[in-house]
Design a protein around this motif. Structure first.
Motif, PDB file in Angstrom:
ATOM      1  N   GLY A   1      42.891  49.348  52.126  1.00 55.67           N
ATOM      2  CA  GLY A   1      42.315  49.399  50.798  1.00 55.67           C
ATOM      3  C   GLY A   1      42.998  48.562  49.735  1.00 55.67           C
ATOM      4  N   THR A   2      44.161  48.033  50.027  1.00 55.21           N
ATOM      5  CA  THR A   2      44.844  47.219  49.024  1.00 55.21           C
ATOM      6  C   THR A   2      44.129  45.880  48.848  1.00 55.21           C
ATOM      7  N   THR A   3      44.120  45.401  47.631  1.00 59.40           N
ATOM      8  CA  THR A   3      43.430  44.157  47.307  1.00 59.40           C
ATOM      9  C   THR A   3      44.342  43.219  46.530  1.00 59.40           C
ATOM     10  N   ASN A   4      43.998  41.958  46.590  1.00 58.41           N
ATOM     11  CA  ASN A   4      44.654  40.946  45.785  1.00 58.41           C
ATOM     12  C   ASN A   4      43.573  40.002  45.300  1.00 58.41           C
ATOM     13  N   ILE A   5      43.533  39.773  44.004  1.00 56.67           N
ATOM     14  CA  ILE A   5      42.465  38.981  43.391  1.00 56.67           C
ATOM     15  C   ILE A   5      43.090  37.797  42.668  1.00 56.67           C
ATOM     16  N   ALA A   6      42.521  36.630  42.835  1.00 53.52           N
ATOM     17  CA  ALA A   6      43.009  35.449  42.138  1.00 53.52           C
ATOM     18  C   ALA A   6      42.847  35.633  40.634  1.00 53.52           C
ATOM     19  N   ASP A   7      43.793  35.094  39.893  1.00 59.02           N
ATOM     20  CA  ASP A   7      43.764  35.233  38.439  1.00 59.02           C
ATOM     21  C   ASP A   7      42.471  34.664  37.847  1.00 59.02           C
ATOM     22  N   SER A   8      41.948  33.620  38.464  1.00 63.35           N
ATOM     23  CA  SER A   8      40.766  32.957  37.921  1.00 63.35           C
ATOM     24  C   SER A   8      39.520  33.837  37.945  1.00 63.35           C
ATOM     25  N   VAL A   9      39.518  34.866  38.776  1.00 59.64           N
ATOM     26  CA  VAL A   9      38.347  35.734  38.888  1.00 59.64           C
ATOM     27  C   VAL A   9      38.676  37.191  38.625  1.00 59.64           C
ATOM     28  N   LYS A  10      39.918  37.474  38.328  1.00 56.55           N
ATOM     29  CA  LYS A  10      40.336  38.856  38.108  1.00 56.55           C
ATOM     30  C   LYS A  10      39.570  39.452  36.926  1.00 56.55           C
ATOM     31  N   GLY A  11      39.116  40.681  37.139  1.00 59.42           N
ATOM     32  CA  GLY A  11      38.330  41.337  36.098  1.00 59.42           C
ATOM     33  C   GLY A  11      36.848  41.035  36.188  1.00 59.42           C
ATOM     34  N   ARG A  12      36.480  40.055  37.009  1.00 51.53           N
ATOM     35  CA  ARG A  12      35.063  39.707  37.177  1.00 51.53           C
ATOM     36  C   ARG A  12      34.577  39.937  38.609  1.00 51.53           C
ATOM     37  N   PHE A  13      35.444  39.671  39.565  1.00 51.77           N
ATOM     38  CA  PHE A  13      35.083  39.815  40.980  1.00 51.77           C
ATOM     39  C   PHE A  13      35.792  41.032  41.569  1.00 51.77           C
ATOM     40  N   THR A  14      35.119  41.711  42.465  1.00 54.53           N
ATOM     41  CA  THR A  14      35.731  42.777  43.238  1.00 54.53           C
ATOM     42  C   THR A  14      35.444  42.554  44.717  1.00 54.53           C
ATOM     43  N   ILE A  15      36.339  43.037  45.548  1.00 54.28           N
ATOM     44  CA  ILE A  15      36.220  42.842  46.985  1.00 54.28           C
ATOM     45  C   ILE A  15      36.344  44.184  47.685  1.00 54.28           C
ATOM     46  N   SER A  16      35.591  44.338  48.734  1.00 49.88           N
ATOM     47  CA  SER A  16      35.659  45.564  49.510  1.00 49.88           C
ATOM     48  C   SER A  16      35.331  45.246  50.960  1.00 49.88           C
ATOM     49  N   MET A  17      35.687  46.172  51.824  1.00 47.60           N
ATOM     50  CA  MET A  17      35.343  46.011  53.232  1.00 47.60           C
ATOM     51  C   MET A  17      35.122  47.376  53.852  1.00 47.60           C
ATOM     52  N   ASP A  18      34.339  47.387  54.906  1.00 49.03           N
ATOM     53  CA  ASP A  18      34.105  48.596  55.684  1.00 49.03           C
ATOM     54  C   ASP A  18      34.431  48.238  57.126  1.00 49.03           C
TER      55      ASP A  18
ATOM     56  N   GLN B   1      40.081  21.163  46.715  1.00 44.16           N
ATOM     57  CA  GLN B   1      40.593  21.858  47.881  1.00 44.16           C
ATOM     58  C   GLN B   1      40.094  23.298  47.903  1.00 44.16           C
ATOM     59  N   ARG B   2      40.064  23.853  49.099  1.00 43.05           N
ATOM     60  CA  ARG B   2      39.686  25.256  49.240  1.00 43.05           C
ATOM     61  C   ARG B   2      40.738  26.121  48.558  1.00 43.05           C
ATOM     62  N   GLU B   3      40.275  27.130  47.827  1.00 39.18           N
ATOM     63  CA  GLU B   3      41.205  28.002  47.117  1.00 39.18           C
ATOM     64  C   GLU B   3      40.929  29.470  47.422  1.00 39.18           C
ATOM     65  N   PHE B   4      41.970  30.249  47.340  1.00 41.56           N
ATOM     66  CA  PHE B   4      41.894  31.677  47.569  1.00 41.56           C
ATOM     67  C   PHE B   4      41.161  32.354  46.417  1.00 41.56           C
ATOM     68  N   VAL B   5      40.320  33.345  46.767  1.00 42.55           N
ATOM     69  CA  VAL B   5      39.602  34.111  45.756  1.00 42.55           C
ATOM     70  C   VAL B   5      40.065  35.566  45.747  1.00 42.55           C
ATOM     71  N   ALA B   6      40.015  36.200  46.915  1.00 38.34           N
ATOM     72  CA  ALA B   6      40.357  37.620  46.976  1.00 38.34           C
ATOM     73  C   ALA B   6      40.566  38.030  48.426  1.00 38.34           C
ATOM     74  N   VAL B   7      41.335  39.108  48.597  1.00 39.66           N
ATOM     75  CA  VAL B   7      41.551  39.655  49.929  1.00 39.66           C
ATOM     76  C   VAL B   7      41.632  41.176  49.826  1.00 39.66           C
ATOM     77  N   VAL B   8      41.144  41.840  50.857  1.00 38.60           N
ATOM     78  CA  VAL B   8      41.245  43.293  50.951  1.00 38.60           C
ATOM     79  C   VAL B   8      41.755  43.641  52.340  1.00 38.60           C
ATOM     80  N   GLN B   9      42.682  44.595  52.380  1.00 42.51           N
ATOM     81  CA  GLN B   9      43.194  45.077  53.644  1.00 42.51           C
ATOM     82  C   GLN B   9      42.419  46.317  54.061  1.00 42.51           C
TER      83      GLN B   9
END
Length: 120
Positions: free
Chosen positions: A55-72, A44-52
């Motif tokens: 600037g607030t972010t939420n990262i899935a535990d499975s990728v935390k510390g390895r993936f970063t997310i940003s937006m402009d 199934q499709r799973e959540f990875v990360a989100v950024v508001q």
């Protein structure tokens, strides 16, 4: 209308890095957030990360510390930086944004997906 285009997928080696981009185009009034999801074959499709946009972010535990997310939100773009890749990161990655078009209410939009394959 709004369209999302992802880029940057491809093949990477374990321990390597890939950078995914998502560009929103169309009649956009405001981009509120950008998220990334992934779907591995047969799963199934799973959540990875989100950024508001604030600037607030939420990262899935499975990728935390390895993936970063940003937006402009001034450029209607978002980035998922993936470091220290693992074979289990192999999946189709989808970007998802909450956008208010110039006419209408805030709506969730999905990109078409980009394949990421991690193998040695």
């Amino acid at each position: 209308q709004v369209q999302l285009v992802e880029s940057g997928g491809g093949s990477g080696q374990p321990g390597g890095s890939l950078r995914l981009s998502c560009l929103a185009s169309g009649t956009i009034e405001r981009m509120y957030s950008m998220a990334w999801y992934r779907q591995a074959a047969g799963k199934q499709r799973e959540f990875v990360a989100v950024v508001q946009s604030v600037g607030t972010t939420n990262i899935a535990d499975s990728v935390k510390g390895r993936f970063t997310i940003s937006m402009d939100d001034t450029k209607n773009t978002g980035i998922l930086q993936m470091n220290n890749l693992k074979p289990e990161d192999t999946a189709v990655y989808f970007c998802n944004t909450l956008i208010r078009p110039t006419s209408g209410t805030a709506t969730s939009y999905w990109g078409q997906g980009t394949q990421v394959t991690v193998s040695s």
